[in-house]
Motif scaffolding. Structure first.
Motif, mmCIF file in Angstrom:
data_model
loop_
_atom_site.group_PDB
_atom_site.id
_atom_site.type_symbol
_atom_site.label_atom_id
_atom_site.label_comp_id
_atom_site.label_asym_id
_atom_site.label_seq_id
_atom_site.Cartn_x
_atom_site.Cartn_y
_atom_site.Cartn_z
ATOM 1 N N LYS A 103 -8.581 -47.066 6.098
ATOM 2 C CA LYS A 103 -9.544 -46.175 5.450
ATOM 3 C C LYS A 103 -9.278 -44.722 5.826
ATOM 4 O O LYS A 103 -9.281 -43.836 4.967
ATOM 5 C CB LYS A 103 -10.969 -46.561 5.844
ATOM 6 C CG LYS A 103 -11.401 -47.896 5.287
ATOM 7 C CD LYS A 103 -12.777 -48.272 5.805
ATOM 8 C CE LYS A 103 -13.195 -49.641 5.309
ATOM 9 N NZ LYS A 103 -14.511 -50.041 5.818
ATOM 10 N N LEU A 104 -9.026 -44.482 7.111
ATOM 11 C CA LEU A 104 -8.772 -43.111 7.559
ATOM 12 C C LEU A 104 -7.495 -42.551 6.937
ATOM 13 O O LEU A 104 -7.436 -41.377 6.565
ATOM 14 C CB LEU A 104 -8.703 -43.051 9.091
ATOM 15 C CG LEU A 104 -10.028 -43.241 9.804
ATOM 16 C CD1 LEU A 104 -9.823 -43.353 11.309
ATOM 17 C CD2 LEU A 104 -10.987 -42.105 9.484
ATOM 18 N N GLU A 105 -6.487 -43.375 6.812
ATOM 19 C CA GLU A 105 -5.232 -42.930 6.198
ATOM 20 C C GLU A 105 -5.451 -42.594 4.726
ATOM 21 O O GLU A 105 -4.941 -41.594 4.227
ATOM 22 C CB GLU A 105 -4.142 -43.992 6.356
ATOM 23 C CG GLU A 105 -2.816 -43.609 5.733
ATOM 24 C CD GLU A 105 -2.179 -42.344 6.316
ATOM 25 O OE1 GLU A 105 -1.346 -41.729 5.614
ATOM 26 O OE2 GLU A 105 -2.503 -41.965 7.454
ATOM 27 N N VAL A 130 -8.243 -41.635 3.315
ATOM 28 C CA VAL A 130 -9.023 -40.391 3.271
ATOM 29 C C VAL A 130 -8.134 -39.196 3.601
ATOM 30 O O VAL A 130 -8.213 -38.150 2.954
ATOM 31 C CB VAL A 130 -10.233 -40.468 4.233
ATOM 32 C CG1 VAL A 130 -10.901 -39.111 4.389
ATOM 33 C CG2 VAL A 130 -11.237 -41.509 3.747
ATOM 34 N N ARG A 131 -7.251 -39.363 4.583
ATOM 35 C CA ARG A 131 -6.341 -38.286 4.971
ATOM 36 C C ARG A 131 -5.449 -37.884 3.793
ATOM 37 O O ARG A 131 -5.197 -36.700 3.567
ATOM 38 C CB ARG A 131 -5.471 -38.704 6.162
ATOM 39 C CG ARG A 131 -4.609 -37.553 6.706
ATOM 40 C CD ARG A 131 -3.467 -38.054 7.578
ATOM 41 N NE ARG A 131 -2.514 -38.886 6.846
ATOM 42 C CZ ARG A 131 -1.619 -38.435 5.967
ATOM 43 N NH1 ARG A 131 -1.535 -37.167 5.677
ATOM 44 N NH2 ARG A 131 -0.784 -39.269 5.368
ATOM 45 N N MET A 132 -4.992 -38.886 3.036
ATOM 46 C CA MET A 132 -4.142 -38.598 1.884
ATOM 47 C C MET A 132 -4.869 -37.713 0.871
ATOM 48 O O MET A 132 -4.260 -36.855 0.246
ATOM 49 C CB MET A 132 -3.678 -39.904 1.230
ATOM 50 C CG MET A 132 -2.697 -40.690 2.078
ATOM 51 S SD MET A 132 -2.352 -42.340 1.415
ATOM 52 C CE MET A 132 -1.286 -41.913 0.034
ATOM 53 N N VAL A 133 -6.157 -37.915 0.735
ATOM 54 C CA VAL A 133 -6.951 -37.112 -0.202
ATOM 55 C C VAL A 133 -7.222 -35.732 0.395
ATOM 56 O O VAL A 133 -6.991 -34.709 -0.246
ATOM 57 C CB VAL A 133 -8.284 -37.819 -0.543
ATOM 58 C CG1 VAL A 133 -9.201 -36.900 -1.347
ATOM 59 C CG2 VAL A 133 -8.027 -39.118 -1.294
ATOM 60 N N VAL A 175 -4.440 -41.543 -5.230
ATOM 61 C CA VAL A 175 -4.360 -42.321 -3.985
ATOM 62 C C VAL A 175 -4.866 -43.740 -4.215
ATOM 63 O O VAL A 175 -4.267 -44.709 -3.736
ATOM 64 C CB VAL A 175 -5.160 -41.626 -2.859
ATOM 65 C CG1 VAL A 175 -5.206 -42.491 -1.604
ATOM 66 C CG2 VAL A 175 -4.564 -40.259 -2.540
ATOM 67 N N ALA A 176 -5.946 -43.873 -4.969
ATOM 68 C CA ALA A 176 -6.485 -45.207 -5.254
ATOM 69 C C ALA A 176 -5.454 -46.075 -5.959
ATOM 70 O O ALA A 176 -5.277 -47.249 -5.630
ATOM 71 C CB ALA A 176 -7.756 -45.085 -6.095
ATOM 72 N N ARG A 177 -4.740 -45.484 -6.916
ATOM 73 C CA ARG A 177 -3.691 -46.229 -7.629
ATOM 74 C C ARG A 177 -2.577 -46.634 -6.661
ATOM 75 O O ARG A 177 -2.120 -47.769 -6.685
ATOM 76 C CB ARG A 177 -3.132 -45.356 -8.759
ATOM 77 C CG ARG A 177 -3.146 -45.994 -10.087
ATOM 78 C CD ARG A 177 -2.535 -45.195 -11.230
ATOM 79 N NE ARG A 177 -2.235 -43.785 -11.004
ATOM 80 C CZ ARG A 177 -3.081 -42.779 -11.244
ATOM 81 N NH1 ARG A 177 -4.290 -43.035 -11.694
ATOM 82 N NH2 ARG A 177 -2.723 -41.534 -11.035
ATOM 83 N N LEU A 190 -12.645 -45.567 -2.784
ATOM 84 C CA LEU A 190 -12.040 -44.453 -2.066
ATOM 85 C C LEU A 190 -12.963 -43.235 -2.075
ATOM 86 O O LEU A 190 -13.101 -42.551 -1.061
ATOM 87 C CB LEU A 190 -10.676 -44.100 -2.659
ATOM 88 C CG LEU A 190 -9.920 -42.972 -1.962
ATOM 89 C CD1 LEU A 190 -9.786 -43.209 -0.461
ATOM 90 C CD2 LEU A 190 -8.560 -42.778 -2.600
ATOM 91 N N HIS A 191 -13.600 -42.992 -3.194
ATOM 92 C CA HIS A 191 -14.550 -41.878 -3.267
ATOM 93 C C HIS A 191 -15.669 -42.071 -2.230
ATOM 94 O O HIS A 191 -16.059 -41.124 -1.538
ATOM 95 C CB HIS A 191 -15.134 -41.766 -4.674
ATOM 96 C CG HIS A 191 -16.124 -40.668 -4.814
ATOM 97 N ND1 HIS A 191 -15.772 -39.338 -4.805
ATOM 98 C CD2 HIS A 191 -17.480 -40.695 -4.923
ATOM 99 C CE1 HIS A 191 -16.866 -38.600 -4.913
ATOM 100 N NE2 HIS A 191 -17.902 -39.404 -4.991
#
Length: 95
Positions: free
Chosen positions: A10-12, A14-17, A27-29, A38-39
């Motif tokens: 989850k943290l990764e 979120v970090r990507m966003v 990122v979700a895709r 993800l939102h």
């Protein structure tokens, strides 16, 4: 069947966003996630940082403390009920 994700995943995501500047949809895709999931993670991270992701079966520290307080209250109420019954028994024996 519902997928479960660990805190690091989850943290990764979120970090990507947040840090890589990618869109939630992108990122979700990439991670095969629902965009809304993800939102929700990003929103939760914005509110609580890493503390928002405690892991499966774990509680946030304040929730854990509340649970412990509730257990203590139940234990004390049970002890009081036992003591009241014992007092009733001893009072009958005094007469």
């Amino acid at each position: 069947m519902r997928k479960t994700f660990d805190k690091e995943f989850k943290l990764e995501a979120v970090r990507m966003v947040k840090e890589d500047g990618k869109r939630v949809a992108e990122v979700a895709r990439e991670l095969d996630l629902a965009e809304q999931t993800l939102h929700n993670w990003v929103t939760k991270y914005n509110k609580e940082q890493e503390a928002g992701f405690v892991g499966s079966g774990n509680l946030k520290p304040e929730d854990q403390q509340a649970r412990e307080f509730q257990k203590r209250i139940r234990d004390l109420e049970e002890e009081n009920a036992i003591l009241k019954k014992a007092m009733g028994i001893f009072a009958k024996n005094q007469k």
